[in-house]
Write a protein that holds these residues in place. Structure first.
Motif, short mmCIF file in Angstrom:
data_model
loop_
_atom_site.label_atom_id
_atom_site.label_comp_id
_atom_site.label_asym_id
_atom_site.label_seq_id
_atom_site.Cartn_x
_atom_site.Cartn_y
_atom_site.Cartn_z
N LEU A 19 21.91 51.77 -28.01
CA LEU A 19 21.03 50.66 -28.33
C LEU A 19 21.60 49.83 -29.47
O LEU A 19 21.69 48.60 -29.39
N GLU A 20 22.01 50.50 -30.53
CA GLU A 20 22.55 49.79 -31.69
C GLU A 20 23.86 49.09 -31.35
O GLU A 20 24.10 47.94 -31.75
N THR A 21 24.72 49.78 -30.59
CA THR A 21 26.01 49.19 -30.20
C THR A 21 25.81 47.95 -29.35
O THR A 21 26.44 46.91 -29.58
N ASN A 22 24.92 48.04 -28.37
CA ASN A 22 24.67 46.91 -27.48
C ASN A 22 24.07 45.73 -28.24
O ASN A 22 24.41 44.56 -27.97
N ARG A 23 23.16 46.02 -29.15
CA ARG A 23 22.55 44.93 -29.91
C ARG A 23 23.60 44.21 -30.77
O ARG A 23 23.59 42.97 -30.86
N THR A 24 24.50 44.97 -31.36
CA THR A 24 25.56 44.37 -32.18
C THR A 24 26.47 43.50 -31.32
O THR A 24 26.79 42.36 -31.69
N ARG A 25 26.90 44.03 -30.19
CA ARG A 25 27.78 43.28 -29.28
C ARG A 25 27.10 42.01 -28.78
O ARG A 25 27.72 40.94 -28.67
N MET A 26 25.81 42.14 -28.46
CA MET A 26 25.04 41.03 -27.90
C MET A 26 24.97 39.85 -28.87
O MET A 26 25.27 38.71 -28.49
N ILE A 27 24.61 40.11 -30.11
CA ILE A 27 24.44 39.03 -31.07
C ILE A 27 25.80 38.45 -31.47
O ILE A 27 25.94 37.22 -31.64
N GLN A 28 26.81 39.29 -31.58
CA GLN A 28 28.15 38.79 -31.93
C GLN A 28 28.69 37.88 -30.84
O GLN A 28 29.24 36.80 -31.13
N ALA A 29 28.55 38.30 -29.59
CA ALA A 29 29.08 37.51 -28.48
C ALA A 29 28.39 36.15 -28.39
O ALA A 29 29.05 35.11 -28.21
N PHE A 30 27.06 36.15 -28.52
CA PHE A 30 26.33 34.88 -28.42
C PHE A 30 26.70 33.95 -29.57
O PHE A 30 26.92 32.76 -29.36
N ASN A 31 26.79 34.48 -30.78
CA ASN A 31 27.14 33.66 -31.94
C ASN A 31 28.56 33.13 -31.85
O ASN A 31 28.88 32.10 -32.46
N GLN A 32 29.42 33.81 -31.09
CA GLN A 32 30.81 33.37 -30.94
C GLN A 32 31.02 32.47 -29.73
O GLN A 32 32.14 32.12 -29.40
N GLY A 33 29.92 32.10 -29.05
CA GLY A 33 30.02 31.11 -27.98
C GLY A 33 30.03 31.64 -26.56
O GLY A 33 30.29 30.88 -25.62
N SER A 34 29.75 32.92 -26.37
CA SER A 34 29.72 33.48 -25.02
C SER A 34 28.31 33.44 -24.44
O SER A 34 27.31 33.51 -25.19
N ASN A 35 28.24 33.35 -23.11
CA ASN A 35 26.97 33.59 -22.44
C ASN A 35 26.67 35.08 -22.52
O ASN A 35 27.58 35.89 -22.63
#
Length: 247
Positions: free
Chosen positions: A153-169
């Motif tokens: 859960l924690e890993t996915n949440r971190t990846r999710m917010i980082q990817a979106f902030n870096q311009g990914s869908n």
């Protein structure tokens, strides 16, 4: 010359982990495997998709309270009777599901094969008009005991917010353990704009399919089906065919 008799080794039964998205996407290979299978295991939603093809099979229906125990029972029976078994998964088994190691351990006494299908992630991406090339796919799945995997859960949440902030869908699969409301509330807590457009894809490729454009803020209070894909594109699609609003 003395020749000792050669013992015949009985071949292992086969286990198939088969992806099921919806009847329009069921491939010929999957249909052929279902014909020769002896035992079918799956949730009612996946059983219903192939029901007409498995009328003469032994069927084990899983439910939220004991889905792992039901699979173990079916596997023991298949091993005892040297029968082929098919586990139906509501998506491509190598995209959305538990880790591959779980299947390898579950079917260690079988010859294991994976049968892919069109993933709900692909269908959701098409509906939202985004390419998977620039998209992070996030899967929330339970731990080995069927509970919430807090590390994942924690890993996915971190990846999710980082990817979106870096311009990914970002395309996220909800589950019993992590609803779309939970996902939206987390993203809002990380200062993602409440007006960010999202597409909720409920029960994709089923007769109950529902596609709805809404905002991240509105989705935080919307009780979506547990089987929902949330798409957060960097730029919202203008596909009017699916643009029903949730307010």
């Amino acid at each position: 010359m003395d020749i000792s008799p050669t013992s015949q080794v009985e071949p292992k039964p086969r286990a198939y982990v088969m992806g099921i998205t919806g009847s329009p996407y069921l491939c010929d290979k999957a249909k052929e495997i279902l014909k020769v299978a002896d035992i079918i295991v799956g949730w009612q939603a996946s059983i219903s998709i192939v029901e007409s093809l498995i009328l003469d099979k032994m069927i084990f229906i899983q439910d939220p309270t004991q889905y792992r125990e039901i699979l173990k029972t079916a596997t023991r029976y298949a091993k005892l009777h040297n029968q082929n078994i098919v586990l139906l998964v509501l998506d491509d088994p190598l995209v959305y599901s538990v880790p591959v190691q779980y299947f390898q351990e579950t079917f260690e006494d079988f010859t294991l094969d994976f049968v892919p299908c069109s993933s709900r992630f692909q269908l959701a991406a098409a509906a939202a008009g985004v390419s998977l090339e620039n998209t992070l796919m996030v899967v929330f799945s339970p731990d080995k005991n069927g509970g919430i995997d807090l590390d994942l859960l924690e890993t996915n949440r971190t990846r999710m917010i980082q990817a979106f902030n870096q311009g990914s869908n970002v395309i996220i699969s909800s589950d019993i353990e992590q609803s779309t409301e939970d996902i939206a509330e987390f993203l809002l807590s990380q200062k993602v704009d409440r007006t960010t457009q999202v597409l909720l894809c409920e029960e994709l490729a089923t007769p109950a399919e529902k596609l709805s454009w809404t905002t991240l803020g509105a989705s935080a209070s919307y009780n979506s089906h547990w089987n929902t894909i949330m798409v957060i594109p960097q730029k919202a699609s203008q596909n009017e065919k699916v643009k029903s609003q949730i307010r």
